[in-house]
Scaffold this motif. Structure first.
Motif, PDB file in Angstrom:
ATOM      1  N   GLY A   5       0.766  -1.241   0.000  1.00 14.73           N
ATOM      2  CA  GLY A   5       0.000   0.000   0.000  1.00 14.73           C
ATOM      3  C   GLY A   5       0.794   1.286   0.000  1.00 14.73           C
ATOM      4  N   ILE A   6       1.908   1.331  -0.736  1.00 10.94           N
ATOM      5  CA  ILE A   6       2.724   2.543  -0.825  1.00 10.94           C
ATOM      6  C   ILE A   6       2.883   2.907  -2.291  1.00 10.94           C
ATOM      7  CG2 ILE A   6       4.988   3.573  -0.352  1.00 10.94           C
ATOM      8  CD1 ILE A   6       5.227   1.746   2.036  1.00 10.94           C
ATOM      9  N   ALA A   7       2.771   4.187  -2.595  1.00 11.75           N
ATOM     10  CA  ALA A   7       2.919   4.646  -3.975  1.00 11.75           C
ATOM     11  C   ALA A   7       4.288   4.251  -4.515  1.00 11.75           C
ATOM     12  CB  ALA A   7       2.757   6.159  -4.037  1.00 11.75           C
ATOM     13  N   GLY A   8       4.293   3.645  -5.699  1.00  4.06           N
ATOM     14  CA  GLY A   8       5.535   3.215  -6.329  1.00  4.06           C
ATOM     15  C   GLY A   8       5.839   1.752  -6.125  1.00  4.06           C
ATOM     16  N   GLY A  52       4.335  -0.778  -7.169  1.00  4.16           N
ATOM     17  CA  GLY A  52       4.121  -1.543  -8.386  1.00  4.16           C
ATOM     18  C   GLY A  52       4.938  -1.071  -9.578  1.00  4.16           C
ATOM     19  N   ASP A  53       5.871  -0.148  -9.359  1.00  7.47           N
ATOM     20  CA  ASP A  53       6.683   0.358 -10.471  1.00  7.47           C
ATOM     21  C   ASP A  53       7.585  -0.737 -11.031  1.00  7.47           C
ATOM     22  OD1 ASP A  53       5.542   2.774  -9.987  1.00  7.47           O
ATOM     23  OD2 ASP A  53       7.340   3.740  -9.172  1.00  7.47           O
ATOM     24  N   ALA A  54       7.833  -0.665 -12.326  1.00  8.02           N
ATOM     25  CA  ALA A  54       8.754  -1.616 -12.959  1.00  8.02           C
ATOM     26  C   ALA A  54      10.173  -1.371 -12.451  1.00  8.02           C
ATOM     27  CB  ALA A  54       8.697  -1.464 -14.472  1.00  8.02           C
ATOM     28  N   GLN A  55      10.920  -2.432 -12.335  1.00  6.74           N
ATOM     29  CA  GLN A  55      12.293  -2.331 -11.857  1.00  6.74           C
ATOM     30  C   GLN A  55      13.171  -1.603 -12.873  1.00  6.74           C
ATOM     31  OE1 GLN A  55      14.217  -6.113 -11.357  1.00  6.74           O
ATOM     32  NE2 GLN A  55      15.909  -5.287 -10.151  1.00  6.74           N
ATOM     33  N   ALA A  71      15.131  -2.105  -5.061  1.00 12.72           N
ATOM     34  CA  ALA A  71      13.887  -2.546  -5.680  1.00 12.72           C
ATOM     35  C   ALA A  71      14.142  -3.749  -6.578  1.00 12.72           C
ATOM     36  CB  ALA A  71      13.282  -1.406  -6.500  1.00 12.72           C
ATOM     37  N   ASP A  72      13.129  -4.600  -6.701  1.00  6.20           N
ATOM     38  CA  ASP A  72      13.252  -5.759  -7.585  1.00  6.20           C
ATOM     39  C   ASP A  72      12.010  -5.874  -8.456  1.00  6.20           C
ATOM     40  OD1 ASP A  72      11.283  -6.802  -5.942  1.00  6.20           O
ATOM     41  OD2 ASP A  72      12.606  -8.199  -4.913  1.00  6.20           O
ATOM     42  N   ALA A  73      11.868  -6.997  -9.120  1.00  9.43           N
ATOM     43  CA  ALA A  73      10.768  -7.165 -10.071  1.00  9.43           C
ATOM     44  C   ALA A  73       9.406  -7.194  -9.381  1.00  9.43           C
ATOM     45  CB  ALA A  73      10.980  -8.442 -10.884  1.00  9.43           C
ATOM     46  N   ARG A  74       9.367  -7.579  -8.098  1.00 14.87           N
ATOM     47  CA  ARG A  74       8.092  -7.644  -7.386  1.00 14.87           C
ATOM     48  C   ARG A  74       7.755  -6.332  -6.687  1.00 14.87           C
ATOM     49  NH1 ARG A  74       7.222 -13.469  -4.350  1.00 14.87           N
ATOM     50  NH2 ARG A  74       7.511 -14.800  -6.166  1.00 14.87           N
ATOM     51  N   LEU A  75       8.736  -5.735  -6.024  1.00 14.83           N
ATOM     52  CA  LEU A  75       8.512  -4.519  -5.256  1.00 14.83           C
ATOM     53  C   LEU A  75       9.350  -3.398  -5.853  1.00 14.83           C
ATOM     54  CD1 LEU A  75       7.157  -3.230  -2.769  1.00 14.83           C
ATOM     55  CD2 LEU A  75       9.175  -3.892  -1.445  1.00 14.83           C
ATOM     56  N   GLY A  76       8.692  -2.393  -6.387  1.00 19.27           N
ATOM     57  CA  GLY A  76       9.386  -1.325  -7.090  1.00 19.27           C
ATOM     58  C   GLY A  76       9.886  -0.216  -6.192  1.00 19.27           C
ATOM     59  N   LEU A  77      10.193  -0.510  -4.944  1.00 18.87           N
ATOM     60  CA  LEU A  77      10.680   0.482  -3.990  1.00 18.87           C
ATOM     61  C   LEU A  77      12.016   0.039  -3.400  1.00 18.87           C
ATOM     62  CD1 LEU A  77       7.358   1.109  -2.024  1.00 18.87           C
ATOM     63  CD2 LEU A  77       8.427   2.728  -3.606  1.00 18.87           C
ATOM     64  N   HIS A  78      12.917   1.007  -3.177  1.00 22.26           N
ATOM     65  CA  HIS A  78      14.116   0.747  -2.394  1.00 22.26           C
ATOM     66  C   HIS A  78      13.745   0.807  -0.912  1.00 22.26           C
ATOM     67  CE1 HIS A  78      16.344   1.103  -6.039  1.00 22.26           C
ATOM     68  NE2 HIS A  78      16.308   2.429  -6.126  1.00 22.26           N
ATOM     69  N   GLN A  79      14.367  -0.045  -0.109  1.00 22.39           N
ATOM     70  CA  GLN A  79      14.160   0.016   1.338  1.00 22.39           C
ATOM     71  C   GLN A  79      15.453   0.489   1.992  1.00 22.39           C
ATOM     72  OE1 GLN A  79      12.509  -3.495   3.208  1.00 22.39           O
ATOM     73  NE2 GLN A  79      13.291  -2.900   5.225  1.00 22.39           N
ATOM     74  N   ALA A 101      12.956   3.410   5.746  1.00 26.15           N
ATOM     75  CA  ALA A 101      12.158   4.197   4.799  1.00 26.15           C
ATOM     76  C   ALA A 101      12.052   3.439   3.488  1.00 26.15           C
ATOM     77  CB  ALA A 101      12.791   5.565   4.570  1.00 26.15           C
ATOM     78  N   TYR A 102      10.961   3.691   2.775  1.00 28.91           N
ATOM     79  CA  TYR A 102      10.819   3.251   1.397  1.00 28.91           C
ATOM     80  C   TYR A 102      11.037   4.462   0.499  1.00 28.91           C
ATOM     81  CZ  TYR A 102       8.735  -1.235   2.741  1.00 28.91           C
ATOM     82  OH  TYR A 102       8.515  -2.489   3.250  1.00 28.91           O
ATOM     83  N   ALA A 103      11.723   4.245  -0.598  1.00 24.67           N
ATOM     84  CA  ALA A 103      11.948   5.327  -1.562  1.00 24.67           C
ATOM     85  C   ALA A 103      11.677   4.807  -2.958  1.00 24.67           C
ATOM     86  CB  ALA A 103      13.384   5.844  -1.459  1.00 24.67           C
ATOM     87  N   ASN A 104      11.188   5.672  -3.832  1.00 28.80           N
ATOM     88  CA  ASN A 104      11.013   5.242  -5.216  1.00 28.80           C
ATOM     89  C   ASN A 104      12.383   5.147  -5.876  1.00 28.80           C
ATOM     90  OD1 ASN A 104      11.818   7.834  -6.114  1.00 28.80           O
ATOM     91  ND2 ASN A 104       9.689   8.559  -6.162  1.00 28.80           N
TER      92      ASN A 104
END
Length: 361
Positions: free
Chosen positions: A37-40, A42-45, A71-79, A88-91
């Motif tokens: 539930g965080i913006a980004g 679902g972004d493509a890697q 980020a990877d293919a499933r989660l488009g966010l850096h942790q 933090a999560y970052a795009n």
């Protein structure tokens, strides 16, 4: 056989609830990337060097930053990781999307901590490992006990009645159906916690001693952490060493003199965060050494496949659905085992009184 049945019932009554909770939490984590539930999310890697390097320089410049899970293919966010469980999560452009001061602010983090540590660190891992060995005993002993009643087999998703005999019959029949998947889930999960057990399991694939030696991280020493390490240069060197590999985890030294480590995933690797690792001098950014996961002994490579199998990081939706069924089966089997053992136990004294009364008529 009676002794085996007694051991199976007592062990299930005592540890069944823990296995049920592990099954439920593991099933939830299979779909973390869908409900985070965080913006980004679902972004493509975007794995090109320029994009990753720019985001790394930006994020690691934040005060207190200790590392990044990319980020990877499933989660488009850096942790981004900080001390004391903060993060933090970052795009993928390096813009912060969400922050937290404690894992309790992020459900995916505390559920993960429960599933892997029971909120108790190393002690929790040992408890889970023991539960895993008990689960292995349940699967094997349950299959043996089911064989006696195989002619009465009925496939039901739920017990016909909530009486003890109906629940026990359902428990045995649904257990034998789920046994192969439960065996895979339990074995792979226990391998990640108990190294001796893992060495036994990988023995058919190669020498456990060679595997253990290959998985032991080398001890490099360098200078103190620079105020502004040359992250772009390190990532460039890493990409040169492993062309086409994904950047997965960047970690700063935990103690002075330790190197900066960078894990990468080459395409043939099943492990989502890879095991191909590079170590850089924290003071200068100079490469101290590198470990190619694809060159590791076959036993070590077999061990590296345990987690992706356990967590459905391979096999696509087909394997994820099968593991979902495994997790739901463990949840149901464990919870109903506890229910019948503690709340639906037969009452020998009352049955004896009733039989005596009937005999006296």
């Amino acid at each position: 056989m009676k002794l085996l049945d007694t051991l199976h019932r007592w062990a299930g009554g005592l540890i069944g609830l823990l296995l049920a909770l592990l099954g439920a939490s593991g099933t939830i984590l299979l779909y973390k990337h869908l409900w985070i539930g965080i913006a980004g999310a679902g972004d493509a890697q975007r794995g090109d060097l320029a994009t990753v390097a720019a985001a790394t320089e930006k994020l690691m410049a934040m005060p207190g930053a200790q590392g990044i899970i990319y980020a990877d293919a499933r989660l488009g966010l850096h942790q981004l990781r900080f001390a004391d469980g903060a993060g933090a999560y970052a795009n993928q452009s390096g813009e912060i999307a969400a922050r937290w001061a404690s894992q309790w602010e992020r459900p995916e983090l505390w559920i993960f901590d429960f599933h892997h540590h029971l909120f108790a660190g190393d002690i929790g891992e040992w408890v889970i490992g023991i539960a895993g060995l008990c689960g292995l005993f349940f699967v094997i002993s349950g299959a043996i006990l089911w064989w006696r009643t195989r002619r009465s087999f009925q496939l039901r998703l739920w017990p016909k009645r909530m009486s003890r005999p109906a629940i026990v019959m359902h428990h045995r029949d649904i257990g034998i159906i789920a046994a192969p998947l439960l065996l895979i889930s339990i074995v792979t999960g226990t391998m990640m916690i108990f190294r001796p057990f893992a060495m036994v399991m990988i023995a058919p694939f190669g020498s456990p001693a060679e595997a253990a030696k290959a998985m032991e991280p080398p001890k490099y020493k360098g200078g103190p952490l620079a105020q502004k390490p040359p992250y772009s240069a390190m990532l460039t060197e890493a990409r040169r060493r492993f062309p086409g590999a994904e950047f997965r985890i960047l970690s700063l030294p935990r103690t002075p003199g330790d190197p900066i480590s960078l894990r990468m995933r080459q395409q043939p690797e099943w492990l989502p965060n890879g095991r191909s690792t590079l170590w850089f001098d924290a003071a200068t950014g100079e490469l101290l050494g590198a470990n190619d996961a694809l060159a590791m002994p076959s036993g070590a490579q077999a061990f590296n496949k345990a987690y992706p199998i356990h967590a459905s990081k391979v096999g696509g939706w087909t394997w994820r659905i099968l593991l979902t069924l495994s997790g739901l089966a463990m949840t149901m089997l464990g919870s109903l085992a506890v229910w019948t053992f503690w709340f639906r136990r037969p009452k020998p004294a009352k049955r004896a009184v009733k039989r005596a009364a009937l005999a006296a008529r």
